[in-house]
Design an enzyme around this catalytic site. Structure first.
Site, short mmCIF file in Angstrom:
data_model
loop_
_atom_site.label_atom_id
_atom_site.label_comp_id
_atom_site.label_asym_id
_atom_site.label_seq_id
_atom_site.Cartn_x
_atom_site.Cartn_y
_atom_site.Cartn_z
N LYS A 34 0.82 -1.20 0.00
CA LYS A 34 0.00 0.00 0.00
C LYS A 34 0.86 1.26 0.00
O LYS A 34 0.64 2.19 -0.78
CB LYS A 34 -0.91 -0.03 1.24
CG LYS A 34 -2.04 0.95 1.17
CD LYS A 34 -3.02 0.77 2.32
CE LYS A 34 -4.13 -0.18 1.99
NZ LYS A 34 -5.14 -0.32 3.02
N PHE A 152 -17.38 9.82 10.28
CA PHE A 152 -18.70 9.59 9.66
C PHE A 152 -18.65 9.61 8.13
O PHE A 152 -19.68 9.68 7.48
CB PHE A 152 -19.69 10.65 10.15
CG PHE A 152 -19.90 10.62 11.63
CD1 PHE A 152 -20.72 9.66 12.21
CD2 PHE A 152 -19.25 11.52 12.46
CE1 PHE A 152 -20.90 9.61 13.59
CE2 PHE A 152 -19.42 11.48 13.84
CZ PHE A 152 -20.25 10.51 14.40
N ARG A 154 -18.46 8.69 4.20
CA ARG A 154 -19.05 7.59 3.43
C ARG A 154 -18.13 7.26 2.27
O ARG A 154 -17.65 8.18 1.59
CB ARG A 154 -20.42 8.01 2.87
CG ARG A 154 -21.46 8.29 3.93
CD ARG A 154 -22.58 9.15 3.40
NE ARG A 154 -22.10 10.46 2.93
CZ ARG A 154 -22.81 11.30 2.19
NH1 ARG A 154 -24.02 10.99 1.82
NH2 ARG A 154 -22.31 12.46 1.82
N CYS A 269 -53.40 5.26 16.03
CA CYS A 269 -52.97 4.60 14.78
C CYS A 269 -51.72 3.72 14.89
O CYS A 269 -51.74 2.58 14.45
CB CYS A 269 -52.78 5.65 13.70
SG CYS A 269 -54.33 6.49 13.35
N LYS A 329 -49.17 12.52 22.40
CA LYS A 329 -48.17 13.40 21.80
C LYS A 329 -48.54 14.85 22.11
O LYS A 329 -49.69 15.14 22.48
CB LYS A 329 -48.03 13.16 20.29
CG LYS A 329 -49.23 13.58 19.47
CD LYS A 329 -48.86 13.50 18.00
CE LYS A 329 -49.97 14.05 17.13
NZ LYS A 329 -49.64 14.06 15.72
P1 NAD Z 1 -8.91 -0.32 6.08
O1 NAD Z 1 -8.84 -1.78 6.31
O2 NAD Z 1 -9.22 0.21 4.71
O3 NAD Z 1 -7.56 0.38 6.57
C1 NAD Z 1 -6.89 0.03 7.73
C2 NAD Z 1 -5.41 0.19 7.44
O4 NAD Z 1 -4.69 0.07 8.65
C3 NAD Z 1 -4.85 -0.89 6.50
O5 NAD Z 1 -4.25 -0.26 5.39
C4 NAD Z 1 -3.84 -1.65 7.34
O6 NAD Z 1 -2.73 -2.10 6.59
C5 NAD Z 1 -3.45 -0.58 8.34
N1 NAD Z 1 -2.88 -1.08 9.60
C6 NAD Z 1 -3.33 -2.06 10.41
N2 NAD Z 1 -2.54 -2.19 11.49
C7 NAD Z 1 -1.56 -1.26 11.38
C8 NAD Z 1 -0.46 -0.88 12.18
N3 NAD Z 1 -0.20 -1.48 13.34
N4 NAD Z 1 0.33 0.11 11.75
C9 NAD Z 1 0.10 0.73 10.58
N5 NAD Z 1 -0.95 0.41 9.78
C10 NAD Z 1 -1.78 -0.56 10.17
O7 NAD Z 1 -10.01 0.23 7.10
P2 NAD Z 1 -10.90 1.56 6.97
O8 NAD Z 1 -12.06 1.29 6.08
O9 NAD Z 1 -10.03 2.72 6.71
O10 NAD Z 1 -11.47 1.64 8.44
C11 NAD Z 1 -10.64 1.97 9.53
C12 NAD Z 1 -11.52 2.19 10.74
O11 NAD Z 1 -12.44 3.26 10.50
C13 NAD Z 1 -12.38 0.97 11.11
O12 NAD Z 1 -12.52 0.91 12.49
C14 NAD Z 1 -13.71 1.29 10.46
O13 NAD Z 1 -14.77 0.63 11.10
C15 NAD Z 1 -13.78 2.79 10.64
N6 NAD Z 1 -14.60 3.50 9.66
C16 NAD Z 1 -14.62 3.10 8.36
C17 NAD Z 1 -15.38 3.83 7.45
C18 NAD Z 1 -15.44 3.41 6.02
O14 NAD Z 1 -16.31 3.92 5.29
N7 NAD Z 1 -14.55 2.55 5.55
C19 NAD Z 1 -16.09 4.97 7.85
C20 NAD Z 1 -16.00 5.37 9.16
C21 NAD Z 1 -15.27 4.63 10.08
#
Ligand code: NAD
Length: 424
Positions: A34, A152, A154, A269, A329
């Protein structure tokens, strides 16, 4: 300077977002494929405008750094954006969070703010992550500032959502107010409402949002399956016409009033129509464990829960209890199946005898409709407030909005079952 650990959807978006606001950002990811891709100005997923931002900021304000020590040493704030997948039991697996924290702590020689941006279930940061850090010999509030800052965004509009947030939520530990000014500084350029709440509240807000979205989707899907089962229903048109309801429109959309806790739905209702829809579902042998049955069950449960809140508080059966609101209500005198009737009946059954009530419109109707509920009716809010020891708001009538919890007279208590007066 800021370090972002984990350059997935959330981390890369946040890193580029902060970088484009002029912060110097170090980005770290344990996945070498990555980081190599990113160093070549390519992003590993599709996200509008992201590659352009990477191209523009890379090696200027955004540095992809394989050297965690250097990044941590040079940063005041470290955002953790690693994954939090479910394990085989459906529990959130915190291992990536713990691995990342353990690595970071090796280089924390001075005060650092650690921000959990990954989504973790309510109570995790306070009861697990905080303990994990303290077990390593670091004091929260002194050596480490700990923040929960749910995201938050998307996917698909990630960068735009991050750059133009509708709200920013900052959860902090009560002993750790030093972190607030760091978080205010980092989010100042985003010019969005910033809410400082407890750690648990911040985590809860994230799940409140996602579970509501999930519930709405399943609700729509369940109704479409029921419609298919009944037959002769144009599902697409039905949903399009549902969306014409004017309560979806406006700011805030009036539909938000339905996504608010209280003591249950009532009136003529909603209870009967939900029950009837559930019954026809059963009659047609459609899913009996439906959300409709859960909806009815929760509506019974919340009334019991609300009554139990009063029991817990009012240990003395002779306590004078004042009920505010009798209609189902506000702005209505309809008392059919009103939560107030269930709550008052639950109190009488439990042996409370000193109950009085006031409703701006519904005193008379309630008395006629529920002759067996032997309570006193009063004609003014003032009477209720002056006579009773415990005041319970059951209906969200406008007249009750100005009752402030801290202004209720000494030796009196307020239980606000409509969450009208406990807001920020
Ligand atoms: P992802 O899997 O796309 O990215 C996580 C990244 O962290 C990966 O690239 C992984 O290689 C890296 N990683 C893991 N351990 C590591 C370490 N020790 N050191 C350095 N890098 C490390 O996940 P994401 O979609 O970005 O989601 C991340 C968090 O945010 C999750 O908790 C998710 O629930 C939350 N979240 C996601 C979204 C979404 O739309 N994807 C939205 C809001 C919140």
């Amino acid at each position: 300077m800021i370090t972002v650990i984990g350059l997935g959807f959330v981390g890369l978006t946040a890193a580029l977002g902060f970088a484009s606001k002029g912060f110097k950002v170090f980005g770290i990811d344990s996945d070498k494929n990555k980081t190599t891709l990113l160093k070549n100005k390519k992003i590993p997923f599709f996200e509008a405008d992201m590659e352009e931002q990477l191209f523009y900021n890379l090696d200027k304000t955004f540095i992809i750094n394989d050297n965690l020590k250097e990044s941590v040493n040079n940063s005041k704030i470290i955002f953790l954006c690693v994954g939090t997948p479910c394990d085989d039991n459906g529990d959130v697996d915190l291992k990536y969070i713990y691995f990342a924290i353990d690595d970071i702590l090796k280089y924390c020689d001075e005060y650092k703010v650690l921000v959990i941006k990954s989504t973790v279930p309510p109570s995790t940061t306070h009861s697990k992550i905080k303990k994990h850090i303290e077990n390593k010999g670091f004091l929260i509030g002194k050596d480490i500032g700990l923040v929960c800052n749910p995201e938050f965004l998307r996917e698909g509009t990630a960068l735009d959502d991050f750059m133009n947030p509708d709200r920013i939520v900052i959860g902090v530990d009560p002993d750790d107010y030093k972190v607030i000014h760091w978080m205010q500084a980092v989010y100042k350029p985003f010019n969005a409402p910033l809410h400082i709440v407890s750690l648990n509240t911040a985590e809860f807000i994230k799940y409140l949002s996602n579970t509501m979205l999930a519930t709405m989707i399943s609700y729509a899907n369940e109704m479409s399956m029921i419609a298919d089962g009944i037959g002769g229903i144009d599902v697409r048109r039905a949903f399009n016409i549902l969306h014409e309801d004017r309560r979806w429109f406006g700011q805030p959309a009036p539909m938000t009033k339905y996504v608010y806790p209280g003591c249950g739905f009532g009136g003529y209702c909603l209870p009967k129509d939900t029950q009837a829809m559930f019954n026809i579902t059963k009659e047609k042998y459609l899913n009996p464990n439906s959300m409709l049955s859960a909806t009815l069950a929760v509506n019974n449960l919340i009334k019991k829960h609300s009554t139990a809140k009063i029991w817990t508080f009012a240990t003395d059966k002779n306590i004078r209890i004042g009920i505010l609101g009798l209609s189902f209500k506000p702005n209505s005198d309809d008392v059919r199946d009103s939560p107030a009737a269930h709550i008052i009946s639950g109190l009488l059954e439990k042996g409370y005898t000193n109950i009085s009530a006031y409703d701006p419109l519904a005193n008379h109707c309630f008395k006629q409709h529920y002759p067996r509920l032997t309570i006193n009716y009063t004609d003014s809010l003032n009477d209720i407030m002056s006579v009773n020891d415990l005041i319970v708001i059951v209906t969200a009538c406008n007249e009750f909005i100005n009752i402030k919890k801290n202004k209720v007279m000494k030796n009196k208590h307020l239980i606000d079952l409509r969450y009208m007066n406990l807001s920020e």
